[in-house]
Scaffold this motif. Structure first.
Motif, mmCIF file in Angstrom:
data_model
loop_
_atom_site.group_PDB
_atom_site.id
_atom_site.type_symbol
_atom_site.label_atom_id
_atom_site.label_comp_id
_atom_site.label_asym_id
_atom_site.label_seq_id
_atom_site.Cartn_x
_atom_site.Cartn_y
_atom_site.Cartn_z
ATOM 1 N N PRO A 13 21.944 71.903 -79.319
ATOM 2 C CA PRO A 13 22.336 70.775 -79.047
ATOM 3 C C PRO A 13 21.435 69.369 -79.667
ATOM 4 O O PRO A 13 20.402 69.955 -80.320
ATOM 5 N N ALA A 14 22.111 68.481 -79.534
ATOM 6 C CA ALA A 14 21.449 67.242 -80.092
ATOM 7 C C ALA A 14 20.103 66.982 -78.959
ATOM 8 O O ALA A 14 20.410 67.154 -77.758
ATOM 9 N N ASP A 15 18.933 66.944 -79.594
ATOM 10 C CA ASP A 15 17.954 66.253 -78.497
ATOM 11 C C ASP A 15 16.936 65.266 -79.404
ATOM 12 O O ASP A 15 17.641 64.320 -79.551
ATOM 13 N N ASP A 16 15.810 65.740 -79.660
ATOM 14 C CA ASP A 16 15.164 64.653 -80.431
ATOM 15 C C ASP A 16 15.679 64.524 -82.029
ATOM 16 O O ASP A 16 15.525 63.511 -82.744
ATOM 17 N N THR A 17 16.581 65.711 -82.510
ATOM 18 C CA THR A 17 17.130 65.697 -83.559
ATOM 19 C C THR A 17 18.473 66.236 -83.450
ATOM 20 O O THR A 17 19.062 66.656 -82.335
ATOM 21 N N GLY A 40 25.645 78.510 -89.651
ATOM 22 C CA GLY A 40 26.295 77.235 -90.214
ATOM 23 C C GLY A 40 25.161 75.893 -90.005
ATOM 24 O O GLY A 40 24.958 75.129 -90.783
ATOM 25 N N PHE A 41 24.449 75.914 -88.984
ATOM 26 C CA PHE A 41 23.611 74.882 -88.778
ATOM 27 C C PHE A 41 22.363 74.625 -89.759
ATOM 28 O O PHE A 41 22.262 73.851 -90.235
ATOM 29 N N TYR A 42 21.682 76.130 -89.568
ATOM 30 C CA TYR A 42 20.474 76.189 -90.822
ATOM 31 C C TYR A 42 20.713 76.263 -92.136
ATOM 32 O O TYR A 42 20.046 76.284 -92.858
ATOM 33 N N THR A 43 22.236 76.135 -92.670
ATOM 34 C CA THR A 43 22.565 75.936 -93.904
ATOM 35 C C THR A 43 23.076 74.572 -94.200
ATOM 36 O O THR A 43 23.442 74.074 -95.127
ATOM 37 N N SER A 44 22.954 73.594 -93.391
ATOM 38 C CA SER A 44 23.729 72.360 -93.060
ATOM 39 C C SER A 44 22.480 71.343 -93.598
ATOM 40 O O SER A 44 21.244 71.758 -93.502
ATOM 41 N N GLU A 45 22.604 70.315 -94.276
ATOM 42 C CA GLU A 45 21.606 69.306 -94.654
ATOM 43 C C GLU A 45 20.699 69.017 -93.084
ATOM 44 O O GLU A 45 19.574 68.902 -93.407
ATOM 45 N N ILE A 46 21.484 68.634 -92.364
ATOM 46 C CA ILE A 46 20.908 68.544 -90.842
ATOM 47 C C ILE A 46 19.871 69.602 -90.594
ATOM 48 O O ILE A 46 18.784 69.366 -89.965
ATOM 49 N N GLY A 47 20.247 70.750 -90.673
ATOM 50 C CA GLY A 47 19.604 71.877 -90.077
ATOM 51 C C GLY A 47 18.468 72.112 -91.160
ATOM 52 O O GLY A 47 17.482 72.422 -90.459
ATOM 53 N N LEU A 48 18.381 71.957 -92.404
ATOM 54 C CA LEU A 48 17.413 72.171 -93.253
ATOM 55 C C LEU A 48 16.606 70.909 -93.182
ATOM 56 O O LEU A 48 15.101 71.137 -93.144
ATOM 57 N N LYS A 49 16.858 69.832 -92.746
ATOM 58 C CA LYS A 49 15.858 68.877 -92.353
ATOM 59 C C LYS A 49 15.327 69.082 -91.156
ATOM 60 O O LYS A 49 14.168 69.079 -90.946
ATOM 61 N N GLU A 50 15.972 69.573 -90.298
ATOM 62 C CA GLU A 50 15.335 70.005 -88.862
ATOM 63 C C GLU A 50 14.196 70.827 -89.096
ATOM 64 O O GLU A 50 12.975 70.815 -88.582
ATOM 65 N N LEU A 51 14.341 71.894 -90.048
ATOM 66 C CA LEU A 51 13.079 72.868 -90.304
ATOM 67 C C LEU A 51 12.206 72.180 -91.516
ATOM 68 O O LEU A 51 11.238 72.844 -91.488
ATOM 69 N N ASP A 52 12.632 71.173 -92.145
ATOM 70 C CA ASP A 52 11.738 70.661 -93.163
ATOM 71 C C ASP A 52 11.780 71.685 -94.391
ATOM 72 O O ASP A 52 10.619 71.980 -94.843
ATOM 73 N N PHE A 53 12.767 72.164 -94.538
ATOM 74 C CA PHE A 53 12.736 73.486 -95.734
ATOM 75 C C PHE A 53 11.844 72.763 -96.985
ATOM 76 O O PHE A 53 12.663 71.854 -97.390
ATOM 77 N N PRO A 54 11.041 73.453 -97.402
ATOM 78 C CA PRO A 54 10.193 72.916 -98.545
ATOM 79 C C PRO A 54 10.754 73.422 -99.913
ATOM 80 O O PRO A 54 10.259 72.820 -100.835
#
Lengths: 208, 576
Positions: A71-75, A162-176
């Motif tokens: 879900p959307a929460d803080d992010t 789908g989520f953790y390969t999206s731009e939003i998902g990778l920002k969520e993780l702060d993929f370095p």
């Protein structure tokens, strides 16, 4: 940490990608791409997504499920990241997956009608969560719901993909990776604490 | 910059008119352009020999074909590749959207009943060196003399002292980053500075020290400094999808340009070698190949042939080269062609997370795309029979902030709490992969399927393979040791595999054309020259007696360099 961003690489990526990417299915929700630091490209007006595989009601259910799983929460969450579009694309290209999703969606509505007298999408959010919890948590599993658990695990898997390969998902993780490159290979900054027993709480990693 | 490779393409007008093509006899025909083929081509061309190289696939353009700098969301299928066209049963990093179009889809193979085998092949110019893992340890006398030490099988026909200078020259050529480690199982070489240890390495090394397991910088053919005109790594992290600046060794970046510059190379792409041609004496006289696009068959003539098509494919080509003189395949009077197929057993011996790093800021752990450290063989060093298995295995640790949080399946449920836990766990995952050698066995071999042919009409390889007890005992031992290391490092162990990965997964197959002094028991002599056919040479891991606990590429390069200098010497003495 010694680090530097590489301009050339960024430029290459934008050139290679910008023209093609806006036309990919699975991207109508968010402005494509090249969400590079300090750059805002024009937002593409979200079009109404036409599913490739799912019927409209099926698609709505899939989108709701992704929204419940992440879900959307803080992010932002899976809905904002357009995860349902990704799932639709992948399922449309994979005949092995199609029965899992189609039969699973049917099971979900039948189960919902049996237990609450309504199809899944007519339930309120609390009822939906209550229906899914026995499919998702081992200590709440119930006999006779194996097909439902299998379906939920499948939807959850593809929501994660789908989520953790999206731009939003990778920002969520702060993929370095990829965004940054470094002059020397990055090394552990805690040399005096090899066991890492006494790390400072959440220090910021500098990426100049 | 694109490597300067000379591409030979007949003018379209002449393509279907064999008789109009100029008849040329090359000095050497090389089949394959990977580690073995590339090194052979470079060595021969630089010595002034005219070489025609056949490569079964197309040439890659680093700027177009290496998509390693793309974010997953910049690709239609998020990097996974199109489920409809992607090879099934293949590890995710192969034939993915990052490197699709480089992998073999058209040449099928069969397996014997009961055999499971995956055979990912990169048909592009440079072969698997475009996308390899870059771990580059030397073989040592503990490997070459293993039979003397433990009584199983036979020794290699070479000693370490003889190979060491070739390893040194290869390391200087390609650049290997590591440290001098003084390990009895691993001779040291000439190294660029190592990759630095990350937080997870510091923690795991500490845990390893407590249980007596070595934890050291791996030996990576990946540049920590500019080297011979190749740029240092910029640590972006997607190496396994190819490097568009050539900061790690690959044949197209490090070997083929020099060959091209010599003016002595003619490279035929999309040229699928079908069989080796022989003259009246049974000597190699050329190669028949099929053009992948037109399916037209061509023949080229050469004074010598180097087969470097990779272990199984080289065996298939030779087994398919039947003639009056060689009714069971060229250079197969020993009956050993295709025999003794070995592979590395790969398996996850432990995975879980480091609670010390929960919620810590992210770290670019993926700077090499995979291994920075290794746990080099520590078993059976003093006494060859100390353990319940003979020989030994190595372990590769991996972990940290990866491009995708694969540990999500260890966190159950849904909703905000699940999402936050995935975020909290992001810097913490660790996993160990065992690399355990199979022992040569009469049960494991490659033959030609009596019926099945591939889409080009060429008889297919049929693979017979099963794990043996020795490597399965190593796997069990590795799981116990990995659990001990996790425990002493304070890591949480969540999973260890019940079964190894499917055979073929490691891409380290060896055997099939083993080298040895006895012509009745081995396909090639100690120089990789076939005993039966003096102008036929084999330059890939198929000549290795077994696969050892080390990866194969560095040794393919060293043995191939030696074989081809020997080949050049034969030309000088007019023996060929």
């Amino acid at each position: 940490m010694a680090g530097q961003s590489i301009e050339r690489r960024e430029v290459l990526r934008i050139l290679a990608v910008a023209s093609a990417a806006a036309t990919f299915p699975g991207f109508s929700k968010w402005s494509f791409a090249c969400g590079h630091i300090g750059k805002k490209l024009a937002q593409i007006k979200p079009a109404v997504y036409q599913p490739l595989f799912f019927t409209s009601p099926e698609y709505a259910t899939i989108e709701r499920l992704t929204d419940i799983i992440i879900p959307a929460d803080d992010t932002p969450g899976a809905r904002e990241a357009g995860v349902a579009e990704f799932i639709d694309l992948m399922v449309s290209r994979d005949s092995n997956l199609q029965p899992d999703f189609r039969n699973g969606l049917r099971w979900l509505d039948m189960h919902s009608k049996k237990t609450s007298g309504q199809p899944f999408m007519k339930l309120n959010p609390g009822q939906q969560t209550a229906l899914l919890e026995p499919l998702a948590y081992k200590n709440k599993f119930r006999p006779g719901e194996e097909a439902g658990r299998k379906f939920f695990a499948r939807v959850r898997e593809y929501t994660m993909l789908g989520f953790y390969t999206s731009e939003i998902g990778l920002k969520e993780l702060d993929f370095p990776g990829l965004i940054h490159s470094y002059a020397v290979s990055p090394s552990c900054p805690h040399k005096d604490d090899p066991e890492h027993r006494h790390l400072p709480p959440a220090p910021a990693l500098s990426k100049s | 910059m694109i490597p300067n490779i000379v591409i030979f393409r007949p003018h379209p007008r002449f393509r279907n008119h064999k008789s109009l093509m100029p008849k040329q006899i090359y000095d050497v025909i090389v089949i394959g352009t990977g580690a073995g083929g590339g090194m052979a081509i470079k060595t021969l061309c630089e010595a002034g020999l005219k070489v025609c190289a056949l490569n079964s696939g197309r040439r890659l353009d680093p700027e177009k074909d290496f998509r390693n700098h793309r974010m997953s969301y910049e690709m239609k299928y998020r990097g996974f590749g199109d489920p409809k066209t992607r090879m099934k049963d293949t590890p995710g990093f192969l034939d993915s959207e990052y490197n699709q179009g480089a992998w073999e889809h058209d040449i099928a193979f069969t397996t014997a009943p009961g055999t499971r085998w995956m055979w990912p092949r990169c048909s592009a110019v440079g072969g698997k060196t475009n996308f390899w893992g870059r771990s580059s340890a030397r073989f040592g006398d503990i490997d070459f003399r293993a039979a003397t030490l433990d009584g199983y099988d036979v020794d290699w026909p070479v000693a370490y002292d003889e190979m060491a200078p070739y390893y040194t020259r290869v390391e200087k050529m390609i650049g290997v980053s590591s440290t001098v480690q003084n390990r009895p199982s691993n001779p040291d070489g000439v190294y660029l500075p190592p990759f630095n240890f990350r937080c997870l390495d510091m923690i795991l090394r500490h845990g390893c020290q407590k249980v007596g397991v070595p934890y050291l910088p791996d030996r990576l053919a990946q540049l920590t400094e500019d080297h011979n005109g190749h740029p240092a790594c910029h640590y972006c992290g997607d190496c396994t999808f190819g490097c568009e600046v050539g900061a790690f060794f690959s044949s197209p970046w490090f070997l083929l340009p020099a060959a091209g510059a010599s003016g002595n190379l003619e490279l035929k792409t999309n040229a699928i070698a079908k069989n080796i041609l022989v003259d009246d004496n049974g000597h190699a006289s050329g190669v028949a190949y099929l053009d992948r696009e037109s399916r037209q068959e061509y023949e080229i003539q050469g004074r010598a042939v180097v087969v470097a098509a990779s272990c199984i494919e080289s065996a298939r080509i030779m087994l398919n080269s039947k003639s009056r003189q060689w009714p069971t395949g060229i250079a197969n009077s020993s009956g050993q062609l295709g025999r003794n197929l070995c592979d590395h057993l790969y398996a996850t011996t432990a995975s879980g997370y480091l609670p010390q790093l929960l919620g810590q800021p992210n770290f670019p752990d993926n700077i090499t795309g995979n291994t920075i450290a290794w746990m080099p063989r520590w078993q059976n060093l003093e006494d060859a029979h100390e353990e319940k298995f003979i020989r030994g295995y190595s372990v590769y640790p991996d972990g940290g902030c990866a491009e995708f949080p694969w540990y999500y399946d260890k966190i159950e449920g849904f909703g905000s709490s699940c999402k936050q836990e995935i975020k909290r766990r992001y810097p913490t995952p660790v996993s160990f992969t065992i690399q355990a050698p199979t022992l040569p066995s009469s049960k494991n071999f490659v033959e030609i399927d009596p019926e099945a042919k591939d889409s080009f009409g060429i008889p297919q390889a049929r693979i017979h393979f099963e794990w043996g007890d020795n490597e399965l005992r190593m796997f069990q031992h590795g799981k116990q040791m990995s659990a001990d290391v996790f425990n002493s490092a304070g890591a949480v162990l969540e999973y260890a595999a019940d079964e190894p990965e499917m055979p073929g997964f490691s891409l380290h197959e060896t055997g099939t054309c083993r080298m040895g002094n006895d012509a009745t028991k081995f396909v090639t002599n100690r120089f990789g020259q076939t005993h039966d056919v003096p102008n036929l040479f084999v330059c890939d891991a198929s000549v290795f007696l077994n696969c050892t606990d080390k990866t194969t590429t560095l040794s393919i390069l060293a043995f191939t360099l030696r074989t081809n200098e020997y080949l050049v010497e034969q030309f000088r003495r007019a023996n060929l």
